[in-house]
Write an enzyme that holds these catalytic residues in place. Structure first.
Site, PDB file in Angstrom:
ATOM      1  N   GLU A 154       0.820  -1.229   0.000  1.00  0.00           N
ATOM      2  CA  GLU A 154       0.000   0.000   0.000  1.00  0.00           C
ATOM      3  C   GLU A 154       0.850   1.272   0.000  1.00  0.00           C
ATOM      4  O   GLU A 154       0.649   2.171   0.823  1.00  0.00           O
ATOM      5  CB  GLU A 154      -0.969  -0.006   1.196  1.00  0.00           C
ATOM      6  CG  GLU A 154      -1.989  -1.114   1.096  1.00  0.00           C
ATOM      7  CD  GLU A 154      -3.087  -1.074   2.160  1.00  0.00           C
ATOM      8  OE1 GLU A 154      -3.004  -0.258   3.097  1.00  0.00           O
ATOM      9  OE2 GLU A 154      -4.042  -1.865   2.034  1.00  0.00           O
ATOM     10  N   GLU A 213      -5.448  -8.422  -0.429  1.00  0.00           N
ATOM     11  CA  GLU A 213      -6.166  -8.183   0.829  1.00  0.00           C
ATOM     12  C   GLU A 213      -7.636  -8.008   0.488  1.00  0.00           C
ATOM     13  O   GLU A 213      -7.986  -7.069  -0.238  1.00  0.00           O
ATOM     14  CB  GLU A 213      -5.637  -6.935   1.549  1.00  0.00           C
ATOM     15  CG  GLU A 213      -4.249  -7.119   2.138  1.00  0.00           C
ATOM     16  CD  GLU A 213      -3.803  -5.951   3.012  1.00  0.00           C
ATOM     17  OE1 GLU A 213      -4.659  -5.312   3.662  1.00  0.00           O
ATOM     18  OE2 GLU A 213      -2.587  -5.685   3.038  1.00  0.00           O
TER      19      GLU A 213
HETATM   20  O1  AHR Z   1      -5.009  -6.001   7.017  1.00  0.00           O
HETATM   21  C1  AHR Z   1      -4.920  -4.880   7.837  1.00  0.00           C
HETATM   22  C2  AHR Z   1      -4.231  -3.707   7.145  1.00  0.00           C
HETATM   23  O2  AHR Z   1      -5.047  -3.253   6.098  1.00  0.00           O
HETATM   24  C3  AHR Z   1      -2.909  -3.994   6.481  1.00  0.00           C
HETATM   25  O3  AHR Z   1      -1.844  -3.876   7.370  1.00  0.00           O
HETATM   26  C4  AHR Z   1      -2.826  -2.937   5.431  1.00  0.00           C
HETATM   27  O4  AHR Z   1      -2.098  -3.363   4.304  1.00  0.00           O
HETATM   28  C5  AHR Z   1      -4.277  -2.612   5.098  1.00  0.00           C
HETATM   29  O5  AHR Z   1      -4.508  -1.264   5.123  1.00  0.00           O
END
Ligand code: AHR
Length: 493
Positions: free
Chosen positions: A173, A291
């Site tokens: 990110e 994610e």
């Molecule tokens: O999964 C939790 C967080 O969400 C992670 O650390 C980050 O990559 C995202 O913003």
């Protein structure tokens, strides 16, 4: 009652589903590692301190790769803190989550845990405070057989065989201002490219994931994706996407989250395909949705600088599991471009597995759809045609039925996953004429009267899938799907 029709034609194929669509994620965050997968002294701990009860649940869940060690944590992580004698490892401030990191678990321990869990590791290199050289060193430590400073150090640390980690995320990110040493798209693109060159020189057999947008809500989306790919298109194997959903007040909007996910995937593909055309490239960029989940992000944080505090411990309801199941269907329907997808995360932190410190481990509601998707969502994804009414939602028009179909020709198996988002029963006519008669072997469904029901340590199976009666074989099956329900229908063909 409203009606839907689904036409499944065996020669309309999207492609073979990559098993890595059923991957997950463990970050050094909250109790994911400490008191999640690792808890020396726990009655179930093995000789390395890994919880056997958690290992058993991970194996049963059917996870392919596990992304590690972050997440936001990654961007301030010195990987060398996590190797060597555990009692000599430094305790550090983790600035991403404002906690204390003991470094008792590092890459060697995690690789051992992954073997025990029967999963592969998806590595990640720090593009915040980390340098391209450090990324190359980590890869050399993990994958080079022997005879160099880093590979021999791994051997001295007890791992003669290389870890052979084949997929790596180049940062996390990096478009987010919350990231430690956040970069703009062009600076990240340049740094990522130089890092990838070093990494592929160290081990040409690896695959690399560059950071796409942290969510479709970022002001820089999708320009970020375009600019990053303009720098890295030929070196990268995947572009990442992240997206979490929460109930913002309307259950219907929440259930229709799959519409947003589908749009997000298509627009990222459009950005990637624009760069493909610009570069006159023959390569089509694949996606790593590394994610995804339901996450209620408004959480109370009590204290800073605790070690393994209970943070981001969402308790999932039946409604959350239905939404989650709908997102899984959309990933399968886009599996020609989405090759890797990581349920974020795996244990305790926004996770399907939940543990008590020094106590029990349970399956949260979202555990069930993931397990069923991973078990039966394999083979050739087909391109079914679904005809059904649409309803207006905050994501735009949403079909009442979200569905996908998978064919395993050699095994003679067809599997249909379906989500009914309507708050009433839906009549479904399932037309599989190209297969001859559809002989239903099993019908499993997730539904219930209480959308807020959750699994607890005292009632760990309050929400779980149930079997429905199977229908007699027919060319066209007529079914009635309960209000707000998620289905797995398995056929012998
Ligand atoms: O999964 C939790 C967080 O969400 C992670 O650390 C980050 O990559 C995202 O913003």
């Amino acid at each position: 009652m409203q009606s839907a029709s689904m036409y499944i034609e065996k020669s309309f194929r999207l492609g073979t589903v990559d098993g890595r669509l059923y991957s997950s994620f463990i970050e050094h965050l909250g109790r994911a590692v400490y008191t999640g997968i690792y808890e020396p002294g726990h009655p179930e701990a093995d000789e390395q301190g890994f919880r056997r009860d958690v290992l058993k649940l991970v194996r049963e869940l059917g996870v392919d790769l596990v992304r590690y060690p972050g997440g936001n944590f990654l961007s301030g992580y010195r990987w060398t803190d996590g190797i060597g004698p555990p009692e000599e490892r430094p305790r550090r401030l983790d600035l991403a989550w404002r906690t204390i990191e003991s470094n008792r678990v590092g890459i060697d321990e995690f690789a051992d845990w992954a073997k025990k869990a029967g999963v592969g590791v998806m590595g990640a290199v720090n593009m915040g405070t980390g340098t391209p050289q450090e990324a190359g060193d980590l890869l050399e430590y993990c994958n080079f057989p022997s005879g160099t400073a880093w590979s021999d150090l791994r051997i001295r640390n007890g791992h003669r065989d290389p870890h052979n980690i084949k997929v790596w995320c180049v940062g996390n990110e990096m478009d987010g201002p919350w990231q430690i040493c956040h970069l703009n798209a062009s600076d990240y693109g340049k740094k990522a490219l130089e890092t990838m060159k070093i990494m592929k020189w160290v081990d040409p057999s690896i695959e690399l994931v560059v950071c796409g947008s942290a969510t479709s809500k970022m002001p820089t989306y999708p320009e970020w994706d375009r600019i990053v790919l303009e720098h890295t298109y030929e070196a990268a194997d995947y572009l990442s996407l992240h997206r979490y959903y929460e109930n913002e007040g309307s259950d219907l909007d929440f259930l229709a989250s799959f519409v947003d996910m589908d749009n997000f995937i298509h627009s990222v593909c459009a950005a990637a395909d624009y760069v493909k055309a610009l570069k006159r490239s023959k390569k089509t960029m694949m996606l790593s949705f590394d994610e995804w989940n339901v996450w209620y992000q408004k959480q109370l944080r009590l204290r800073d600088w605790e070690e393994a505090p209970p943070i981001l411990e969402d308790r999932y309801s039946l409604l959350d599991a239905l939404v989650f199941g709908g997102l899984g269907i959309t990933l399968i329907n886009n599996s020609d471009r989405v090759r890797i997808a990581c349920l974020a995360q795996l244990v305790n932190v926004i996770a399907p597995i939940f543990t008590e410190k020094n106590g029990r481990a349970i399956r949260q509601t979202i555990y069930h759809p993931f397990r069923l998707l991973s078990r039966y969502g394999r083979g050739e994804a087909l391109k079914p045609v679904v005809i059904c009414p649409e309803t207006e939602t905050s994501h735009g028009g949403a079909p009442l039925l979200n569905a996908c179909a998978l064919y395993r020709e050699e095994a003679g198996e067809l599997c249909v996953f379906a989500l009914n988002i309507a708050d009433e029963e839906l009549r479904l006519s399932l037309n599989g004429r190209s297969f001859g008669a559809l002989a239903m072997e099993e019908h499993i469904a997730l539904y219930g009267g209480d959308m807020n029901a959750v699994n607890t340590f005292d009632h760990p199976d309050a929400v779980q899938p149930r079997s429905l009666p199977v229908q007699a074989p027919a060319d066209i099956l007529e079914l009635v799907l309960p209000a707000r329900s998620w289905h797995v229908m398995r056929f012998k063909v």
